[in-house]
Design a protein around this motif. Structure first.
Motif, PDB file in Angstrom:
ATOM      1  N   GLU A  63       0.826  -1.206   0.000  1.00  0.00           N
ATOM      2  CA  GLU A  63       0.000   0.000   0.000  1.00  0.00           C
ATOM      3  C   GLU A  63       0.861   1.257   0.000  1.00  0.00           C
ATOM      4  O   GLU A  63       0.505   2.270  -0.598  1.00  0.00           O
ATOM      5  N   ARG A  64       2.007   1.185   0.657  1.00  0.00           N
ATOM      6  CA  ARG A  64       2.937   2.319   0.625  1.00  0.00           C
ATOM      7  C   ARG A  64       3.490   2.492  -0.791  1.00  0.00           C
ATOM      8  O   ARG A  64       3.634   3.611  -1.274  1.00  0.00           O
ATOM      9  N   ALA A  65       3.773   1.397  -1.486  1.00  0.00           N
ATOM     10  CA  ALA A  65       4.216   1.482  -2.880  1.00  0.00           C
ATOM     11  C   ALA A  65       3.158   2.180  -3.732  1.00  0.00           C
ATOM     12  O   ALA A  65       3.483   3.043  -4.556  1.00  0.00           O
ATOM     13  N   PHE A  66       1.898   1.831  -3.537  1.00  0.00           N
ATOM     14  CA  PHE A  66       0.810   2.445  -4.301  1.00  0.00           C
ATOM     15  C   PHE A  66       0.721   3.939  -4.003  1.00  0.00           C
ATOM     16  O   PHE A  66       0.473   4.755  -4.897  1.00  0.00           O
ATOM     17  N   SER A  67       0.901   4.294  -2.735  1.00  0.00           N
ATOM     18  CA  SER A  67       0.852   5.701  -2.335  1.00  0.00           C
ATOM     19  C   SER A  67       1.983   6.490  -2.986  1.00  0.00           C
ATOM     20  O   SER A  67       1.767   7.590  -3.518  1.00  0.00           O
ATOM     21  N   TYR A  68       3.202   5.957  -2.961  1.00  0.00           N
ATOM     22  CA  TYR A  68       4.337   6.628  -3.587  1.00  0.00           C
ATOM     23  C   TYR A  68       4.130   6.752  -5.091  1.00  0.00           C
ATOM     24  O   TYR A  68       4.409   7.804  -5.680  1.00  0.00           O
ATOM     25  N   LEU A  69       3.652   5.691  -5.729  1.00  0.00           N
ATOM     26  CA  LEU A  69       3.374   5.739  -7.159  1.00  0.00           C
ATOM     27  C   LEU A  69       2.322   6.799  -7.464  1.00  0.00           C
ATOM     28  O   LEU A  69       2.476   7.592  -8.394  1.00  0.00           O
ATOM     29  N   GLY A  70       1.251   6.815  -6.681  1.00  0.00           N
ATOM     30  CA  GLY A  70       0.195   7.803  -6.879  1.00  0.00           C
ATOM     31  C   GLY A  70       0.713   9.225  -6.772  1.00  0.00           C
ATOM     32  O   GLY A  70       0.335  10.099  -7.557  1.00  0.00           O
ATOM     33  N   SER A  71       1.598   9.481  -5.804  1.00  0.00           N
ATOM     34  CA  SER A  71       2.177  10.822  -5.647  1.00  0.00           C
ATOM     35  C   SER A  71       2.960  11.230  -6.891  1.00  0.00           C
ATOM     36  O   SER A  71       2.888  12.382  -7.326  1.00  0.00           O
ATOM     37  N   GLU A  72       3.707  10.295  -7.452  1.00  0.00           N
ATOM     38  CA  GLU A  72       4.463  10.583  -8.669  1.00  0.00           C
ATOM     39  C   GLU A  72       3.525  10.879  -9.839  1.00  0.00           C
ATOM     40  O   GLU A  72       3.730  11.822 -10.598  1.00  0.00           O
ATOM     41  N   LEU A  73       2.489  10.049  -9.985  1.00  0.00           N
ATOM     42  CA  LEU A  73       1.548  10.256 -11.094  1.00  0.00           C
ATOM     43  C   LEU A  73       0.795  11.568 -10.958  1.00  0.00           C
ATOM     44  O   LEU A  73       0.529  12.240 -11.958  1.00  0.00           O
ATOM     45  N   ALA A  74       0.438  11.952  -9.740  1.00  0.00           N
ATOM     46  CA  ALA A  74      -0.282  13.210  -9.520  1.00  0.00           C
ATOM     47  C   ALA A  74       0.558  14.406  -9.956  1.00  0.00           C
ATOM     48  O   ALA A  74       0.018  15.446 -10.324  1.00  0.00           O
ATOM     49  N   ARG A  75       1.872  14.271  -9.949  1.00  0.00           N
ATOM     50  CA  ARG A  75       2.777  15.330 -10.410  1.00  0.00           C
ATOM     51  C   ARG A  75       3.055  15.223 -11.913  1.00  0.00           C
ATOM     52  O   ARG A  75       3.858  15.979 -12.454  1.00  0.00           O
ATOM     53  N   GLY A  76       2.460  14.218 -12.559  1.00  0.00           N
ATOM     54  CA  GLY A  76       2.659  14.027 -13.987  1.00  0.00           C
ATOM     55  C   GLY A  76       3.934  13.282 -14.330  1.00  0.00           C
ATOM     56  O   GLY A  76       4.317  13.208 -15.490  1.00  0.00           O
ATOM     57  N   ARG A  77       4.591  12.701 -13.311  1.00  0.00           N
ATOM     58  CA  ARG A  77       5.836  11.968 -13.539  1.00  0.00           C
ATOM     59  C   ARG A  77       5.541  10.477 -13.675  1.00  0.00           C
ATOM     60  O   ARG A  77       4.724   9.934 -12.950  1.00  0.00           O
ATOM     61  N   VAL A  78       6.235   9.845 -14.598  1.00  0.00           N
ATOM     62  CA  VAL A  78       6.043   8.420 -14.830  1.00  0.00           C
ATOM     63  C   VAL A  78       7.373   7.715 -14.624  1.00  0.00           C
ATOM     64  O   VAL A  78       8.371   8.036 -15.280  1.00  0.00           O
ATOM     65  N   SER A  79       7.391   6.760 -13.733  1.00  0.00           N
ATOM     66  CA  SER A  79       8.600   6.012 -13.430  1.00  0.00           C
ATOM     67  C   SER A  79       8.767   4.851 -14.405  1.00  0.00           C
ATOM     68  O   SER A  79       7.804   4.183 -14.761  1.00  0.00           O
ATOM     69  N   THR A  80       9.998   4.630 -14.814  1.00  0.00           N
ATOM     70  CA  THR A  80      10.290   3.478 -15.670  1.00  0.00           C
ATOM     71  C   THR A  80      11.473   2.690 -15.116  1.00  0.00           C
ATOM     72  O   THR A  80      12.279   2.154 -15.854  1.00  0.00           O
ATOM     73  N   ARG A  81      11.587   2.636 -13.779  1.00  0.00           N
ATOM     74  CA  ARG A  81      12.667   1.866 -13.176  1.00  0.00           C
ATOM     75  C   ARG A  81      12.176   1.183 -11.906  1.00  0.00           C
ATOM     76  O   ARG A  81      11.198   1.604 -11.305  1.00  0.00           O
ATOM     77  N   LEU A  82      12.892   0.152 -11.537  1.00  0.00           N
ATOM     78  CA  LEU A  82      12.573  -0.566 -10.311  1.00  0.00           C
ATOM     79  C   LEU A  82      13.398   0.008  -9.175  1.00  0.00           C
ATOM     80  O   LEU A  82      14.580   0.289  -9.328  1.00  0.00           O
ATOM     81  N   GLY A  83      12.767   0.169  -8.022  1.00  0.00           N
ATOM     82  CA  GLY A  83      13.439   0.759  -6.881  1.00  0.00           C
ATOM     83  C   GLY A  83      14.286  -0.232  -6.112  1.00  0.00           C
ATOM     84  O   GLY A  83      14.263  -1.436  -6.362  1.00  0.00           O
ATOM     85  N   PRO A  84      15.063   0.273  -5.143  1.00  0.00           N
ATOM     86  CA  PRO A  84      15.884  -0.612  -4.315  1.00  0.00           C
ATOM     87  C   PRO A  84      15.000  -1.558  -3.512  1.00  0.00           C
ATOM     88  O   PRO A  84      13.864  -1.243  -3.182  1.00  0.00           O
ATOM     89  N   GLY A  85      15.521  -2.714  -3.229  1.00  0.00           N
ATOM     90  CA  GLY A  85      14.777  -3.700  -2.455  1.00  0.00           C
ATOM     91  C   GLY A  85      13.914  -4.616  -3.300  1.00  0.00           C
ATOM     92  O   GLY A  85      13.302  -5.525  -2.774  1.00  0.00           O
ATOM     93  N   THR A  86      13.828  -4.368  -4.616  1.00  0.00           N
ATOM     94  CA  THR A  86      12.987  -5.194  -5.470  1.00  0.00           C
ATOM     95  C   THR A  86      13.565  -6.603  -5.556  1.00  0.00           C
ATOM     96  O   THR A  86      14.685  -6.776  -6.016  1.00  0.00           O
ATOM     97  N   PRO A  87      12.809  -7.594  -5.087  1.00  0.00           N
ATOM     98  CA  PRO A  87      13.325  -8.964  -5.114  1.00  0.00           C
ATOM     99  C   PRO A  87      13.215  -9.585  -6.499  1.00  0.00           C
ATOM    100  O   PRO A  87      12.470  -9.106  -7.345  1.00  0.00           O
ATOM    101  N   ASN A  88      13.960 -10.645  -6.684  1.00  0.00           N
ATOM    102  CA  ASN A  88      13.787 -11.435  -7.891  1.00  0.00           C
ATOM    103  C   ASN A  88      12.415 -12.090  -7.814  1.00  0.00           C
ATOM    104  O   ASN A  88      11.866 -12.268  -6.727  1.00  0.00           O
ATOM    105  N   PRO A  89      11.846 -12.475  -8.938  1.00  0.00           N
ATOM    106  CA  PRO A  89      10.509 -13.072  -8.904  1.00  0.00           C
ATOM    107  C   PRO A  89      10.437 -14.311  -8.012  1.00  0.00           C
ATOM    108  O   PRO A  89      11.050 -15.324  -8.298  1.00  0.00           O
ATOM    109  N   TYR A  90       9.774 -14.162  -6.908  1.00  0.00           N
ATOM    110  CA  TYR A  90       9.466 -15.251  -5.980  1.00  0.00           C
ATOM    111  C   TYR A  90      10.648 -16.134  -5.636  1.00  0.00           C
ATOM    112  O   TYR A  90      10.557 -17.324  -5.594  1.00  0.00           O
ATOM    113  N   ARG A  91      11.777 -15.484  -5.405  1.00  0.00           N
ATOM    114  CA  ARG A  91      12.931 -16.175  -4.851  1.00  0.00           C
ATOM    115  C   ARG A  91      12.718 -16.227  -3.341  1.00  0.00           C
ATOM    116  O   ARG A  91      12.445 -15.216  -2.717  1.00  0.00           O
TER     117      ARG A  91
END
Length: 195
Positions: A155-183
């Motif tokens: 939910e915090r990820a969604f909130s941060y994403l929403g804040s970026e979108l509300a400013r008209g910014r679109v992210s195209t990168r993965l942030g720190p801490g992103t795990p490998n798929p279901y490792r």
């Protein structure tokens, strides 16, 4: 029902003990006010997360997708987007879901893990132009989590994403801490496919 009641009480106590600033960052997105523009949002699960539905609980994932949809509908419109086609690629709970607890007796509402979410998709502006979206936020340290609930990190990820979108910014990168798929990294990840 007897097992559910202590879980609900524990969750209520944890959220009540959390500082107000922390509680304000997560949870269901605000509903749009009358006349406030909203973007058209479609949410679907990525193939990996779809495989996890029976392990996390379909109802829990559907509710999480609804939180994402509500947040994006309001914030994307503020940023000038009229449509968002979102794929919820990955979501990790900070505490085990009820489904996980029902299957694994060693898990409880006190069990903790690093959580978060990863999304991808396409955003469309009123002029028809589109932009790709890739965004992730995952917790990196358990000591940063105070009063967290089952899907706090997601939910915090969604909130941060929403804040970026509300400013008209679109992210195209993965942030720190992103795990490998279901490792498998924690007791919750024993639900990895192939394990």
């Amino acid at each position: 029902m007897t097992r559910l009641k202590p879980l609900l009480i524990a969750a209520a106590l944890m959220s009540a003990a959390a500082p107000a600033a922390v509680r304000a960052q997560v949870g269901p997105a605000p509903r749009p006010r009358a006349g406030e523009p909203v973007a058209q949002v479609s949410i679907r699960f990525g193939s990996e997360l779809g495989l996890m539905a029976d392990r996390y609980g379909r109802k829990e994932l559907d509710e999480l997708a609804e939180v994402l949809q509500d947040r994006i509908a309001i914030d994307a419109a503020k940023g000038g987007f009229v449509r968002a086609d979102i794929v919820l690629e990955d979501a990790r709970p900070n505490r085990p879901t009820l489904r996980q607890q029902s299957i694994r007796s060693e898990l409880s509402s006190r069990s903790v893990a690093l959580g978060g979410a990863r999304v991808s998709g396409t955003l469309t502006r009123a002029d028809g132009s589109t932009q790709p979206l890739t965004y992730s936020y995952f917790d990196t340290d358990l000591t940063d989590l105070v009063g967290f609930t089952t899907w706090y990190g997601a939910e915090r990820a969604f909130s941060y994403l929403g804040s970026e979108l509300a400013r008209g910014r679109v992210s195209t990168r993965l942030g720190p801490g992103t795990p490998n798929p279901y490792r498998c990294q924690s007791s919750f990840d024993v639900w990895c496919t192939g394990v």
